[in-house]
Design a protein around this motif. Structure first.
Motif, PDB file in Angstrom:
ATOM      1  N   MET A  98      19.201  -2.529  33.332  1.00  0.00           N
ATOM      2  CA  MET A  98      18.040  -3.052  34.014  1.00  0.00           C
ATOM      3  C   MET A  98      18.009  -4.569  33.824  1.00  0.00           C
ATOM      4  O   MET A  98      18.114  -5.065  32.704  1.00  0.00           O
ATOM      5  CB  MET A  98      16.775  -2.390  33.444  1.00  0.00           C
ATOM      6  N   SER A  99      17.847  -5.299  34.910  1.00  0.00           N
ATOM      7  CA  SER A  99      17.831  -6.759  34.852  1.00  0.00           C
ATOM      8  C   SER A  99      16.506  -7.253  34.263  1.00  0.00           C
ATOM      9  O   SER A  99      15.517  -6.516  34.197  1.00  0.00           O
ATOM     10  CB  SER A  99      18.024  -7.357  36.240  1.00  0.00           C
ATOM     11  N   ARG A 100      16.493  -8.502  33.874  1.00  0.00           N
ATOM     12  CA  ARG A 100      15.267  -9.105  33.343  1.00  0.00           C
ATOM     13  C   ARG A 100      14.158  -9.080  34.396  1.00  0.00           C
ATOM     14  O   ARG A 100      13.002  -8.800  34.084  1.00  0.00           O
ATOM     15  CB  ARG A 100      15.552 -10.540  32.907  1.00  0.00           C
ATOM     16  N   LEU A 101      14.510  -9.356  35.648  1.00  0.00           N
ATOM     17  CA  LEU A 101      13.524  -9.345  36.725  1.00  0.00           C
ATOM     18  C   LEU A 101      12.946  -7.938  36.915  1.00  0.00           C
ATOM     19  O   LEU A 101      11.735  -7.783  37.115  1.00  0.00           O
ATOM     20  CB  LEU A 101      14.142  -9.857  38.026  1.00  0.00           C
ATOM     21  N   GLU A 102      13.771  -6.932  36.815  1.00  0.00           N
ATOM     22  CA  GLU A 102      13.288  -5.555  36.937  1.00  0.00           C
ATOM     23  C   GLU A 102      12.344  -5.201  35.790  1.00  0.00           C
ATOM     24  O   GLU A 102      11.308  -4.563  36.008  1.00  0.00           O
ATOM     25  CB  GLU A 102      14.466  -4.574  36.956  1.00  0.00           C
ATOM     26  N   LYS A 103      12.685  -5.635  34.591  1.00  0.00           N
ATOM     27  CA  LYS A 103      11.822  -5.382  33.436  1.00  0.00           C
ATOM     28  C   LYS A 103      10.472  -6.074  33.594  1.00  0.00           C
ATOM     29  O   LYS A 103       9.421  -5.492  33.318  1.00  0.00           O
ATOM     30  CB  LYS A 103      12.496  -5.844  32.146  1.00  0.00           C
ATOM     31  N   LEU A 104      10.506  -7.327  34.054  1.00  0.00           N
ATOM     32  CA  LEU A 104       9.265  -8.061  34.264  1.00  0.00           C
ATOM     33  C   LEU A 104       8.422  -7.432  35.371  1.00  0.00           C
ATOM     34  O   LEU A 104       7.196  -7.355  35.258  1.00  0.00           O
ATOM     35  CB  LEU A 104       9.569  -9.525  34.591  1.00  0.00           C
ATOM     36  N   SER A 105       9.073  -6.973  36.410  1.00  0.00           N
ATOM     37  CA  SER A 105       8.355  -6.319  37.510  1.00  0.00           C
ATOM     38  C   SER A 105       7.662  -5.052  37.025  1.00  0.00           C
ATOM     39  O   SER A 105       6.536  -4.745  37.438  1.00  0.00           O
ATOM     40  CB  SER A 105       9.305  -5.997  38.660  1.00  0.00           C
ATOM     41  N   LYS A 106       8.313  -4.339  36.145  1.00  0.00           N
ATOM     42  CA  LYS A 106       7.724  -3.130  35.568  1.00  0.00           C
ATOM     43  C   LYS A 106       6.486  -3.495  34.738  1.00  0.00           C
ATOM     44  O   LYS A 106       5.453  -2.828  34.825  1.00  0.00           O
ATOM     45  CB  LYS A 106       8.765  -2.420  34.704  1.00  0.00           C
ATOM     46  N   LEU A 107       6.574  -4.561  33.965  1.00  0.00           N
ATOM     47  CA  LEU A 107       5.420  -5.023  33.192  1.00  0.00           C
ATOM     48  C   LEU A 107       4.292  -5.475  34.112  1.00  0.00           C
ATOM     49  O   LEU A 107       3.113  -5.256  33.818  1.00  0.00           O
ATOM     50  CB  LEU A 107       5.822  -6.167  32.263  1.00  0.00           C
ATOM     51  N   LEU A 108       4.654  -6.102  35.223  1.00  0.00           N
ATOM     52  CA  LEU A 108       3.650  -6.583  36.173  1.00  0.00           C
ATOM     53  C   LEU A 108       2.882  -5.420  36.789  1.00  0.00           C
ATOM     54  O   LEU A 108       1.691  -5.536  37.048  1.00  0.00           O
ATOM     55  CB  LEU A 108       4.301  -7.441  37.262  1.00  0.00           C
ATOM     56  N   ASN A 109       3.569  -4.306  36.999  1.00  0.00           N
ATOM     57  CA  ASN A 109       2.886  -3.125  37.531  1.00  0.00           C
ATOM     58  C   ASN A 109       1.799  -2.647  36.578  1.00  0.00           C
ATOM     59  O   ASN A 109       0.770  -2.143  37.016  1.00  0.00           O
ATOM     60  CB  ASN A 109       3.884  -1.995  37.801  1.00  0.00           C
ATOM     61  N   ALA A 110       2.026  -2.811  35.280  1.00  0.00           N
ATOM     62  CA  ALA A 110       1.043  -2.388  34.284  1.00  0.00           C
ATOM     63  C   ALA A 110      -0.165  -3.325  34.269  1.00  0.00           C
ATOM     64  O   ALA A 110      -1.291  -2.886  34.018  1.00  0.00           O
ATOM     65  CB  ALA A 110       1.683  -2.329  32.901  1.00  0.00           C
ATOM     66  N   ASP A 111       0.060  -4.618  34.531  1.00  0.00           N
ATOM     67  CA  ASP A 111      -1.034  -5.598  34.546  1.00  0.00           C
ATOM     68  C   ASP A 111      -0.700  -6.691  35.558  1.00  0.00           C
ATOM     69  O   ASP A 111      -0.020  -7.662  35.228  1.00  0.00           O
ATOM     70  CB  ASP A 111      -1.240  -6.205  33.162  1.00  0.00           C
ATOM     71  N   PRO A 112      -1.167  -6.552  36.795  1.00  0.00           N
ATOM     72  CA  PRO A 112      -0.823  -7.499  37.855  1.00  0.00           C
ATOM     73  C   PRO A 112      -1.345  -8.914  37.659  1.00  0.00           C
ATOM     74  O   PRO A 112      -0.971  -9.815  38.396  1.00  0.00           O
ATOM     75  CB  PRO A 112      -1.427  -6.881  39.111  1.00  0.00           C
ATOM     76  N   ASN A 113      -2.200  -9.134  36.672  1.00  0.00           N
ATOM     77  CA  ASN A 113      -2.758 -10.470  36.436  1.00  0.00           C
ATOM     78  C   ASN A 113      -2.264 -11.098  35.142  1.00  0.00           C
ATOM     79  O   ASN A 113      -2.858 -12.064  34.670  1.00  0.00           O
ATOM     80  CB  ASN A 113      -4.288 -10.400  36.426  1.00  0.00           C
ATOM     81  N   ASP A 114      -1.196 -10.581  34.594  1.00  0.00           N
ATOM     82  CA  ASP A 114      -0.644 -11.113  33.349  1.00  0.00           C
ATOM     83  C   ASP A 114       0.088 -12.424  33.654  1.00  0.00           C
ATOM     84  O   ASP A 114       1.178 -12.429  34.226  1.00  0.00           O
ATOM     85  CB  ASP A 114       0.305 -10.097  32.725  1.00  0.00           C
ATOM     86  N   ALA A 115      -0.526 -13.535  33.266  1.00  0.00           N
ATOM     87  CA  ALA A 115       0.027 -14.852  33.581  1.00  0.00           C
ATOM     88  C   ALA A 115       1.413 -15.048  32.977  1.00  0.00           C
ATOM     89  O   ALA A 115       2.293 -15.644  33.605  1.00  0.00           O
ATOM     90  CB  ALA A 115      -0.919 -15.947  33.099  1.00  0.00           C
ATOM     91  N   PHE A 116       1.639 -14.550  31.780  1.00  0.00           N
ATOM     92  CA  PHE A 116       2.942 -14.696  31.127  1.00  0.00           C
ATOM     93  C   PHE A 116       4.032 -13.986  31.934  1.00  0.00           C
ATOM     94  O   PHE A 116       5.112 -14.535  32.149  1.00  0.00           O
ATOM     95  CB  PHE A 116       2.880 -14.139  29.702  1.00  0.00           C
ATOM     96  N   VAL A 117       3.743 -12.801  32.400  1.00  0.00           N
ATOM     97  CA  VAL A 117       4.712 -12.038  33.196  1.00  0.00           C
ATOM     98  C   VAL A 117       4.929 -12.711  34.551  1.00  0.00           C
ATOM     99  O   VAL A 117       6.071 -12.837  35.017  1.00  0.00           O
ATOM    100  CB  VAL A 117       4.268 -10.573  33.361  1.00  0.00           C
ATOM    101  N   LEU A 118       3.855 -13.155  35.185  1.00  0.00           N
ATOM    102  CA  LEU A 118       3.986 -13.850  36.474  1.00  0.00           C
ATOM    103  C   LEU A 118       4.841 -15.103  36.326  1.00  0.00           C
ATOM    104  O   LEU A 118       5.698 -15.383  37.173  1.00  0.00           O
ATOM    105  CB  LEU A 118       2.601 -14.201  37.016  1.00  0.00           C
ATOM    106  N   TYR A 119       4.624 -15.839  35.252  1.00  0.00           N
ATOM    107  CA  TYR A 119       5.424 -17.039  34.983  1.00  0.00           C
ATOM    108  C   TYR A 119       6.892 -16.666  34.771  1.00  0.00           C
ATOM    109  O   TYR A 119       7.794 -17.325  35.301  1.00  0.00           O
ATOM    110  CB  TYR A 119       4.867 -17.768  33.755  1.00  0.00           C
ATOM    111  N   GLY A 120       7.129 -15.605  34.020  1.00  0.00           N
ATOM    112  CA  GLY A 120       8.497 -15.162  33.777  1.00  0.00           C
ATOM    113  C   GLY A 120       9.217 -14.775  35.058  1.00  0.00           C
ATOM    114  O   GLY A 120      10.392 -15.102  35.256  1.00  0.00           O
ATOM    115  N   ILE A 121       8.512 -14.095  35.946  1.00  0.00           N
ATOM    116  CA  ILE A 121       9.098 -13.713  37.234  1.00  0.00           C
ATOM    117  C   ILE A 121       9.394 -14.967  38.061  1.00  0.00           C
ATOM    118  O   ILE A 121      10.463 -15.070  38.686  1.00  0.00           O
ATOM    119  CB  ILE A 121       8.179 -12.734  37.990  1.00  0.00           C
ATOM    120  N   ALA A 122       8.485 -15.913  38.047  1.00  0.00           N
ATOM    121  CA  ALA A 122       8.715 -17.172  38.760  1.00  0.00           C
ATOM    122  C   ALA A 122       9.962 -17.867  38.227  1.00  0.00           C
ATOM    123  O   ALA A 122      10.793 -18.361  39.004  1.00  0.00           O
ATOM    124  CB  ALA A 122       7.498 -18.083  38.630  1.00  0.00           C
TER     125      ALA A 122
END
Length: 73
Positions: free
Chosen positions: A1-25
């Motif tokens: 699983m790529s880093r982007l896929e892992k971050l996307s999975k975390l984003l599904n759990a909390d769509p407003n997580d600024a740290f995850v959104l920044y990581g995806i960016a």
């Protein structure tokens, strides 16, 4: 699983997580997908306007895309 896929999975759990959104960016910026990166930086900043690294890295992406006026703003 790529880093982007892992971050996307975390984003599904909390769509407003600024740290995850920044990581995806960051992942999109690293891949050269600057439009997608800016969209996620914007989402990060909408979630947390004090996330200063997002302002800086969004400006870097804009500068790299020759959007100097937007980067300076």
């Amino acid at each position: 699983m790529s880093r982007l896929e892992k971050l996307s999975k975390l984003l599904n759990a909390d769509p407003n997580d600024a740290f995850v959104l920044y990581g995806i960016a960051q992942e999109h910026a690293k891949a050269g997908d600057h439009k997608e990166a800016c969209e996620f930086y914007d989402r990060c900043l909408a979630s947390d306007p004090t996330y200063l690294y997002a302002y800086y890295h969004k400006a870097v992406v804009q500068r790299d895309e020759n959007e100097t006026a937007a980067a300076e703003k």
